[in-house]
Design a protein around this motif. Sequence first.
Motif, PDB file in Angstrom:
ATOM      1  N   LEU A  13      50.602  39.339  31.963  1.00  0.00           N
ATOM      2  CA  LEU A  13      49.890  40.590  31.710  1.00  0.00           C
ATOM      3  C   LEU A  13      48.477  40.513  32.284  1.00  0.00           C
ATOM      4  O   LEU A  13      47.950  41.513  32.785  1.00  0.00           O
ATOM      5  N   ASP A  14      47.852  39.322  32.218  1.00  0.00           N
ATOM      6  CA  ASP A  14      46.520  39.163  32.805  1.00  0.00           C
ATOM      7  C   ASP A  14      46.537  39.546  34.284  1.00  0.00           C
ATOM      8  O   ASP A  14      45.673  40.290  34.763  1.00  0.00           O
ATOM      9  N   ALA A  15      47.532  39.003  35.007  1.00  0.00           N
ATOM     10  CA  ALA A  15      47.626  39.286  36.440  1.00  0.00           C
ATOM     11  C   ALA A  15      47.892  40.764  36.683  1.00  0.00           C
ATOM     12  O   ALA A  15      47.364  41.360  37.635  1.00  0.00           O
ATOM     13  N   PHE A  16      48.698  41.370  35.813  1.00  0.00           N
ATOM     14  CA  PHE A  16      49.008  42.790  35.952  1.00  0.00           C
ATOM     15  C   PHE A  16      47.754  43.639  35.764  1.00  0.00           C
ATOM     16  O   PHE A  16      47.463  44.528  36.570  1.00  0.00           O
ATOM     17  N   VAL A  17      46.982  43.351  34.709  1.00  0.00           N
ATOM     18  CA  VAL A  17      45.751  44.107  34.443  1.00  0.00           C
ATOM     19  C   VAL A  17      44.742  43.882  35.563  1.00  0.00           C
ATOM     20  O   VAL A  17      44.046  44.813  35.988  1.00  0.00           O
ATOM     21  N   GLN A  18      44.676  42.662  36.071  1.00  0.00           N
ATOM     22  CA  GLN A  18      43.776  42.390  37.189  1.00  0.00           C
ATOM     23  C   GLN A  18      44.181  43.217  38.403  1.00  0.00           C
ATOM     24  O   GLN A  18      43.329  43.724  39.136  1.00  0.00           O
ATOM     25  N   GLY A  19      45.500  43.374  38.607  1.00  0.00           N
ATOM     26  CA  GLY A  19      45.960  44.210  39.709  1.00  0.00           C
ATOM     27  C   GLY A  19      45.572  45.667  39.529  1.00  0.00           C
ATOM     28  O   GLY A  19      45.167  46.335  40.489  1.00  0.00           O
ATOM     29  N   VAL A  20      45.671  46.159  38.289  1.00  0.00           N
ATOM     30  CA  VAL A  20      45.253  47.537  38.016  1.00  0.00           C
ATOM     31  C   VAL A  20      43.754  47.691  38.292  1.00  0.00           C
ATOM     32  O   VAL A  20      43.318  48.666  38.917  1.00  0.00           O
ATOM     33  N   ALA A  21      42.968  46.716  37.839  1.00  0.00           N
ATOM     34  CA  ALA A  21      41.515  46.758  38.066  1.00  0.00           C
ATOM     35  C   ALA A  21      41.199  46.759  39.556  1.00  0.00           C
ATOM     36  O   ALA A  21      40.306  47.493  40.014  1.00  0.00           O
ATOM     37  N   SER A  22      41.935  45.963  40.326  1.00  0.00           N
ATOM     38  CA  SER A  22      41.706  45.912  41.775  1.00  0.00           C
ATOM     39  C   SER A  22      42.054  47.247  42.428  1.00  0.00           C
ATOM     40  O   SER A  22      41.342  47.721  43.324  1.00  0.00           O
ATOM     41  N   ASN A  23      43.144  47.866  41.979  1.00  0.00           N
ATOM     42  CA  ASN A  23      43.539  49.164  42.530  1.00  0.00           C
ATOM     43  C   ASN A  23      42.498  50.234  42.215  1.00  0.00           C
ATOM     44  O   ASN A  23      42.146  51.061  43.069  1.00  0.00           O
ATOM     45  N   VAL A  24      42.012  50.218  40.971  1.00  0.00           N
ATOM     46  CA  VAL A  24      40.991  51.194  40.583  1.00  0.00           C
ATOM     47  C   VAL A  24      39.710  50.947  41.377  1.00  0.00           C
ATOM     48  O   VAL A  24      39.069  51.893  41.860  1.00  0.00           O
ATOM     49  N   ALA A  25      39.325  49.675  41.527  1.00  0.00           N
ATOM     50  CA  ALA A  25      38.114  49.351  42.280  1.00  0.00           C
ATOM     51  C   ALA A  25      38.221  49.848  43.719  1.00  0.00           C
ATOM     52  O   ALA A  25      37.269  50.424  44.267  1.00  0.00           O
ATOM     53  N   ALA A  26      39.378  49.645  44.327  1.00  0.00           N
ATOM     54  CA  ALA A  26      39.576  50.117  45.702  1.00  0.00           C
ATOM     55  C   ALA A  26      39.490  51.641  45.766  1.00  0.00           C
ATOM     56  O   ALA A  26      38.922  52.209  46.716  1.00  0.00           O
ATOM     57  N   ARG A  27      40.028  52.305  44.743  1.00  0.00           N
ATOM     58  CA  ARG A  27      39.965  53.759  44.700  1.00  0.00           C
ATOM     59  C   ARG A  27      38.525  54.240  44.568  1.00  0.00           C
ATOM     60  O   ARG A  27      38.105  55.197  45.223  1.00  0.00           O
ATOM     61  N   VAL A  28      37.751  53.568  43.707  1.00  0.00           N
ATOM     62  CA  VAL A  28      36.340  53.908  43.549  1.00  0.00           C
ATOM     63  C   VAL A  28      35.599  53.707  44.863  1.00  0.00           C
ATOM     64  O   VAL A  28      34.777  54.545  45.269  1.00  0.00           O
ATOM     65  N   GLU A  29      35.883  52.601  45.541  1.00  0.00           N
ATOM     66  CA  GLU A  29      35.209  52.310  46.806  1.00  0.00           C
ATOM     67  C   GLU A  29      35.523  53.382  47.852  1.00  0.00           C
ATOM     68  O   GLU A  29      34.618  53.824  48.581  1.00  0.00           O
ATOM     69  N   ARG A  30      36.775  53.805  47.925  1.00  0.00           N
ATOM     70  CA  ARG A  30      37.124  54.864  48.884  1.00  0.00           C
ATOM     71  C   ARG A  30      36.436  56.177  48.517  1.00  0.00           C
ATOM     72  O   ARG A  30      35.915  56.883  49.388  1.00  0.00           O
ATOM     73  N   ARG A  31      36.431  56.479  47.223  1.00  0.00           N
ATOM     74  CA  ARG A  31      35.818  57.729  46.765  1.00  0.00           C
ATOM     75  C   ARG A  31      34.322  57.734  47.039  1.00  0.00           C
ATOM     76  O   ARG A  31      33.772  58.721  47.535  1.00  0.00           O
ATOM     77  N   GLU A  32      33.666  56.620  46.727  1.00  0.00           N
ATOM     78  CA  GLU A  32      32.224  56.552  46.945  1.00  0.00           C
ATOM     79  C   GLU A  32      31.885  56.558  48.427  1.00  0.00           C
ATOM     80  O   GLU A  32      30.854  57.096  48.823  1.00  0.00           O
ATOM     81  N   ALA A  33      32.756  55.973  49.255  1.00  0.00           N
ATOM     82  CA  ALA A  33      32.522  56.009  50.695  1.00  0.00           C
ATOM     83  C   ALA A  33      32.571  57.446  51.196  1.00  0.00           C
ATOM     84  O   ALA A  33      31.753  57.856  52.028  1.00  0.00           O
ATOM     85  N   ARG A  34      33.516  58.227  50.681  1.00  0.00           N
ATOM     86  CA  ARG A  34      33.632  59.619  51.115  1.00  0.00           C
ATOM     87  C   ARG A  34      32.409  60.438  50.702  1.00  0.00           C
ATOM     88  O   ARG A  34      31.994  61.351  51.399  1.00  0.00           O
ATOM     89  N   PHE A  35      31.847  60.124  49.541  1.00  0.00           N
ATOM     90  CA  PHE A  35      30.735  60.935  49.023  1.00  0.00           C
ATOM     91  C   PHE A  35      29.379  60.268  49.227  1.00  0.00           C
ATOM     92  O   PHE A  35      28.405  60.596  48.548  1.00  0.00           O
ATOM     93  N   GLY A  36      29.327  59.271  50.116  1.00  0.00           N
ATOM     94  CA  GLY A  36      28.018  58.728  50.485  1.00  0.00           C
ATOM     95  C   GLY A  36      27.538  57.583  49.630  1.00  0.00           C
ATOM     96  O   GLY A  36      26.443  57.649  49.076  1.00  0.00           O
ATOM     97  N   THR A  37      28.345  56.508  49.530  1.00  0.00           N
ATOM     98  CA  THR A  37      27.927  55.354  48.754  1.00  0.00           C
ATOM     99  C   THR A  37      26.601  54.788  49.254  1.00  0.00           C
ATOM    100  O   THR A  37      25.824  54.242  48.484  1.00  0.00           O
ATOM    101  N   ARG A  38      26.360  54.953  50.548  1.00  0.00           N
ATOM    102  CA  ARG A  38      25.118  54.404  51.101  1.00  0.00           C
ATOM    103  C   ARG A  38      23.876  54.984  50.442  1.00  0.00           C
ATOM    104  O   ARG A  38      22.799  54.399  50.483  1.00  0.00           O
ATOM    105  N   CYS A  39      24.020  56.153  49.804  1.00  0.00           N
ATOM    106  CA  CYS A  39      22.862  56.758  49.132  1.00  0.00           C
ATOM    107  C   CYS A  39      22.334  55.856  48.027  1.00  0.00           C
ATOM    108  O   CYS A  39      21.152  55.915  47.681  1.00  0.00           O
ATOM    109  N   CYS A  40      23.213  55.026  47.440  1.00  0.00           N
ATOM    110  CA  CYS A  40      22.758  54.138  46.377  1.00  0.00           C
ATOM    111  C   CYS A  40      21.624  53.253  46.858  1.00  0.00           C
ATOM    112  O   CYS A  40      20.736  52.882  46.099  1.00  0.00           O
ATOM    113  N   ARG A  41      21.657  52.896  48.152  1.00  0.00           N
ATOM    114  CA  ARG A  41      20.633  52.005  48.673  1.00  0.00           C
ATOM    115  C   ARG A  41      19.276  52.694  48.717  1.00  0.00           C
ATOM    116  O   ARG A  41      18.242  52.048  48.765  1.00  0.00           O
TER     117      ARG A  41
END
Length: 217
Positions: A84-112
């Motif tokens: 289950l640990d590995a499964f939850v880690q996989g879910v976290a990785s998928n969500v993180a990748a989704r966040v990264e794609r979303r933030e890239a589309r909406f200008g993640t560079r603005c954070c800098r």
Amino acid sequence: MLSDMSDGYGSDRAWIAAVAGGDDVASDRFCRAYLPFVRRRLRSRWRGSPLRALVPDAVQEVFVECLRAGGALAHFDGDKAPSLDAFVQGVASNVAARVERREARFGTRCCRCGDRILAFAMPGDAEPAERLAAEDAAVAVRAAVASLDADPAGPGHSLGELVRLHFRDGQPVREIAAAWRQPADRVHELRRGACARLRRRLRALAGATGLPRSRHC
């Protein structure tokens, strides 16, 4: 982590099925068990990245993904997943990748831009001449942020306040949204809009004050 979690459910499978089925007690145990685990994974992934400010929101998104009806845990197969640990880690990785794609589309560079604001406001150990130049720039940059105070972000709040809370004070969007009694998605959109406006104003300042231009802003 399963050793103490399945007590009262007869087996690990039964406990996980209860979590996936929306059982409040089972879900509470799952959240308490995996909150530190998920937070560590996301902090590690985004260490040194502007995305570190999004960790609390991403953690919440992971648990929504796990616990929603028909979500990730509804598809957990103990015969196929190593744990289950590995499964939850996989879910976290998928969500993180989704966040990264979303933030890239909406200008993640603005954070800098937030980091630049802090750098100009706190020039640190620069030599006196360099410090004076940085402090002159800081006045101009703070004025650009202050100009966002004229742009509303909800009843009694402005985009300038949002920029200062998020970038200067390090408050996650989720906490700002809760304090302002607005949906987190709405405040995320406001943050993106504030970044876009701030970026335009910083570009204008680069020409007016000699502030170095940057592809990040």
